[in-house]
Design a protein around this motif. Structure first.
Motif, PDB file in Angstrom:
ATOM      1  N   ILE A   1       0.849  -1.199   0.000  1.00 23.02           N
ATOM      2  CA  ILE A   1       0.000   0.000   0.000  1.00 23.02           C
ATOM      3  C   ILE A   1       0.884   1.249   0.000  1.00 23.02           C
ATOM      4  N   ILE A   2       2.014   1.163   0.675  1.00 24.12           N
ATOM      5  CA  ILE A   2       2.933   2.302   0.781  1.00 24.12           C
ATOM      6  C   ILE A   2       4.042   2.216  -0.253  1.00 24.12           C
ATOM      7  N   TYR A   3       4.395   1.000  -0.587  1.00 21.01           N
ATOM      8  CA  TYR A   3       5.544   0.748  -1.463  1.00 21.01           C
ATOM      9  C   TYR A   3       5.075  -0.277  -2.504  1.00 21.01           C
ATOM     10  N   PRO A   4       4.481   0.199  -3.613  1.00 25.87           N
ATOM     11  CA  PRO A   4       3.839  -0.710  -4.563  1.00 25.87           C
ATOM     12  C   PRO A   4       4.808  -1.706  -5.191  1.00 25.87           C
ATOM     13  N   VAL A   5       4.280  -2.843  -5.590  1.00 26.65           N
ATOM     14  CA  VAL A   5       5.071  -3.884  -6.251  1.00 26.65           C
ATOM     15  C   VAL A   5       5.762  -3.297  -7.489  1.00 26.65           C
ATOM     16  N   ARG A   6       5.021  -2.461  -8.212  1.00 24.81           N
ATOM     17  CA  ARG A   6       5.565  -1.828  -9.420  1.00 24.81           C
ATOM     18  C   ARG A   6       5.072  -0.390  -9.429  1.00 24.81           C
ATOM     19  N   GLU A   7       5.994   0.557  -9.564  1.00 20.94           N
ATOM     20  CA  GLU A   7       5.606   1.968  -9.475  1.00 20.94           C
ATOM     21  C   GLU A   7       6.280   2.759 -10.595  1.00 20.94           C
ATOM     22  N   THR A   8       5.506   3.552 -11.303  1.00 19.73           N
ATOM     23  CA  THR A   8       6.083   4.434 -12.328  1.00 19.73           C
ATOM     24  C   THR A   8       6.684   5.651 -11.642  1.00 19.73           C
ATOM     25  N   LEU A   9       7.974   5.854 -11.847  1.00 16.30           N
ATOM     26  CA  LEU A   9       8.637   7.004 -11.225  1.00 16.30           C
ATOM     27  C   LEU A   9       8.443   8.254 -12.075  1.00 16.30           C
ATOM     28  N   PHE A  10       8.602   8.087 -13.382  1.00 16.99           N
ATOM     29  CA  PHE A  10       8.312   9.217 -14.284  1.00 16.99           C
ATOM     30  C   PHE A  10       8.060   8.692 -15.684  1.00 16.99           C
ATOM     31  N   ARG A  11       7.379   9.504 -16.475  1.00 18.72           N
ATOM     32  CA  ARG A  11       7.181   9.181 -17.891  1.00 18.72           C
ATOM     33  C   ARG A  11       7.968  10.191 -18.708  1.00 18.72           C
ATOM     34  N   PHE A  12       8.422   9.799 -19.893  1.00 12.47           N
ATOM     35  CA  PHE A  12       9.161  10.733 -20.735  1.00 12.47           C
ATOM     36  C   PHE A  12       8.614  10.697 -22.156  1.00 12.47           C
ATOM     37  N   CYS A  13       8.694  11.869 -22.815  1.00 13.90           N
ATOM     38  CA  CYS A  13       8.221  11.992 -24.197  1.00 13.90           C
ATOM     39  C   CYS A  13       8.971  13.144 -24.857  1.00 13.90           C
ATOM     40  N   ASP A  14       9.724  12.855 -25.901  1.00 13.85           N
ATOM     41  CA  ASP A  14      10.456  13.883 -26.651  1.00 13.85           C
ATOM     42  C   ASP A  14      11.247  14.815 -25.737  1.00 13.85           C
TER      43      ASP A  14
ATOM     44  N   ARG B   1       9.967   5.062 -16.611  1.00 16.12           N
ATOM     45  CA  ARG B   1      10.873   4.340 -15.715  1.00 16.12           C
ATOM     46  C   ARG B   1      10.055   3.835 -14.537  1.00 16.12           C
ATOM     47  N   ARG B   2      10.214   2.536 -14.263  1.00 15.51           N
ATOM     48  CA  ARG B   2       9.487   1.923 -13.147  1.00 15.51           C
ATOM     49  C   ARG B   2      10.483   1.357 -12.150  1.00 15.51           C
ATOM     50  N   ARG B   3      10.060   1.325 -10.912  1.00 14.51           N
ATOM     51  CA  ARG B   3      10.818   0.490  -9.986  1.00 14.51           C
ATOM     52  C   ARG B   3       9.913  -0.654  -9.535  1.00 14.51           C
ATOM     53  N   CYS B   4      10.517  -1.822  -9.415  1.00 18.48           N
ATOM     54  CA  CYS B   4       9.780  -3.043  -9.121  1.00 18.48           C
ATOM     55  C   CYS B   4      10.491  -3.767  -7.988  1.00 18.48           C
ATOM     56  N   TRP B   5       9.695  -4.403  -7.140  1.00 20.51           N
ATOM     57  CA  TRP B   5      10.298  -5.184  -6.059  1.00 20.51           C
ATOM     58  C   TRP B   5      11.313  -6.173  -6.629  1.00 20.51           C
ATOM     59  N   ALA B   6      12.389  -6.355  -5.872  1.00 25.14           N
ATOM     60  CA  ALA B   6      13.359  -7.406  -6.169  1.00 25.14           C
ATOM     61  C   ALA B   6      13.648  -8.134  -4.857  1.00 25.14           C
ATOM     62  N   GLY B   7      14.311  -9.268  -4.941  1.00 29.61           N
ATOM     63  CA  GLY B   7      14.545 -10.031  -3.715  1.00 29.61           C
ATOM     64  C   GLY B   7      15.864 -10.762  -3.756  1.00 29.61           C
ATOM     65  N   CYS B   8      16.530 -10.819  -2.611  1.00 30.60           N
ATOM     66  CA  CYS B   8      17.883 -11.376  -2.536  1.00 30.60           C
ATOM     67  C   CYS B   8      17.912 -12.887  -2.760  1.00 30.60           C
ATOM     68  N   HIS B   9      16.765 -13.560  -2.718  1.00 33.44           N
ATOM     69  CA  HIS B   9      16.755 -15.006  -2.973  1.00 33.44           C
ATOM     70  C   HIS B   9      16.621 -15.335  -4.458  1.00 33.44           C
ATOM     71  N   ILE B  10      16.326 -14.333  -5.264  1.00 31.06           N
ATOM     72  CA  ILE B  10      15.918 -14.600  -6.656  1.00 31.06           C
ATOM     73  C   ILE B  10      17.118 -14.514  -7.597  1.00 31.06           C
ATOM     74  N   ASP B  11      17.176 -15.423  -8.576  1.00 34.40           N
ATOM     75  CA  ASP B  11      18.230 -15.375  -9.599  1.00 34.40           C
ATOM     76  C   ASP B  11      18.252 -13.999 -10.251  1.00 34.40           C
TER      77      ASP B  11
END
Ligand code: SF4
Ligand code: SF4
Length: 337
Positions: free
Chosen positions: A65-78, A255-265
């Protein structure tokens, strides 16, 4: 100030609050569990008492709820960029003491771990208020008492849910929503003992030799690197970045940021194909040391709050509590000198 509410009065309270806040709480996703014909208990927007699932622990925390699984940080165009705005409404979350302490650990990482506060985390976090769910007994896999995460005073309203619902209102912001309700004294109880107990090694007892200890080999053999322990954890905060182009010329995108995890390849992949921590045992070691040693050295509190979710969701029945106790035994038996 304490109040007594019937379930109908609680629903009317939610109706009033909903004008100003989105309210989230533990709720059931029917038939969405890991196995056939099982439910998933997770965090969802709730509208009435019946929406809440209070008898079972949620497999997923309120973190997203506070830190979404996937979040758009910004959009860019030209060559122009813009940051997507947030919903103006504030958020209230019904949650247990361990999770309030878990969000405190996220606050520390996103707001205090460096020279700058994380803009994206802070703008959501500033809108969040806590409705404590009194948790006087805990669940089988909890070890919040061992982690000093069983109590908190960082709530706005505390609720005891029974046939009658009792509420303690601490924040001035919420007092108007209780006007006209019967006053009734209520003091929040906290769990004082869990069935599961964990012995956390003192920070000074953890030596470099522990990094080579054979105990980590068990996890190389058992862990499948699915990352469920990371995604269910209220305090795991790692993320990765994705740049996504919308057009063939890649002049539009986000640009998005997405959860990552230290157990994952792939978590530690670097330029040139270098990888740190290739074995699952090394990954478990990294997570363990971060949760109960390195974070403490930096911030004076353990990152793990003992919610037990990583154990609840692990398809390989790996217990983090047992891992900490095995580490503690290795320290005390002097096997790592
Ligand atoms: S490591 Fe496990 S027990 Fe500790 S906070 Fe994360 S999910 Fe909960
Ligand atoms: S949930 Fe269990 S199997 Fe999956 S990565 Fe975590 S420890 Fe390994």
């Amino acid at each position: 100030m304490g109040y007594g509410l019937s379930r109908e009065q609680f629903d009317r309270f939610l109706d009033r609050v909903k004008d100003d806040y989105r309210v989230f709480g533990p709720a059931v996703d029917a038939d969405k569990g890991a196995f056939s014909d099982t439910d998933r208990v997770t965090y969802k927007e709730v509208r009435r008492f019946e929406d809440l699932e209070l008898a079972r622990k949620s497999w997923f925390s309120p973190k997203e709820i506070i830190y979404p699984v996937r979040e758009t940080l910004f959009r860019f165009c030209d060559g122009e960029t813009y940051v997507p705005p947030l919903d103006e409404k504030k958020t209230a979350i019904l949650l247990r003491p361990c999770d309030i302490n878990g969000i405190d650990r996220l606050d520390t990482i996103f707001l205090e771990n460096g020279p700058f506060e994380d803009f994206y985390y802070k703008r959501r976090r500033d809108k969040v208020r806590f409705f404590l769910i009194e948790c006087a007994t805990g669940f089988d896999s909890c070890f919040c008492v061992s982690m000093n995460a069983n109590t908190t005073d960082r709530w706005d309203v505390a609720f005891r849910f029974g046939e009658e619902i009792l509420a303690e209102v601490k924040s001035e912001e919420f007092k108007p929503y209780f006007e006209g309700l019967a006053q009734k004294p209520f003091e929040v109880q906290y769990v004082s003992e869990n069935a599961k107990k964990v012995r956390v090694p003192e920070v000074g007892e953890v030596t470099p030799a522990l990094f080579q200890h054979e105990l980590w080999n068990e996890y190389t053999a058992r862990c499948i690197g699915c990352g469920r322990c990371n995604t269910s954890c209220i305090t795991c905060s790692c993320f990765t970045m994705q740049d996504v182009g919308f057009g063939a010329e890649k002049k539009m995108g986000e640009r998005r940021r997405c959860w990552a995890g230290c157990h994952i390849d792939g978590f530690t992949d670097m330029a040139g194909g270098h990888k740190f921590r290739q074995s699952k045992g090394e990954r478990m070691r990294f997570k363990t040391m971060h949760k109960i040693n390195n974070y403490y050295k930096r911030f004076g509190k353990h990152q793990c709050v003992g919610c037990g979710r990583c154990e609840d969701v692990c398809p390989q029945y790996i217990s983090f509590a047992r891992c900490i106790n095995t580490l503690s035994d290795a320290v005390r038996e002097g096997k790592c000198k």
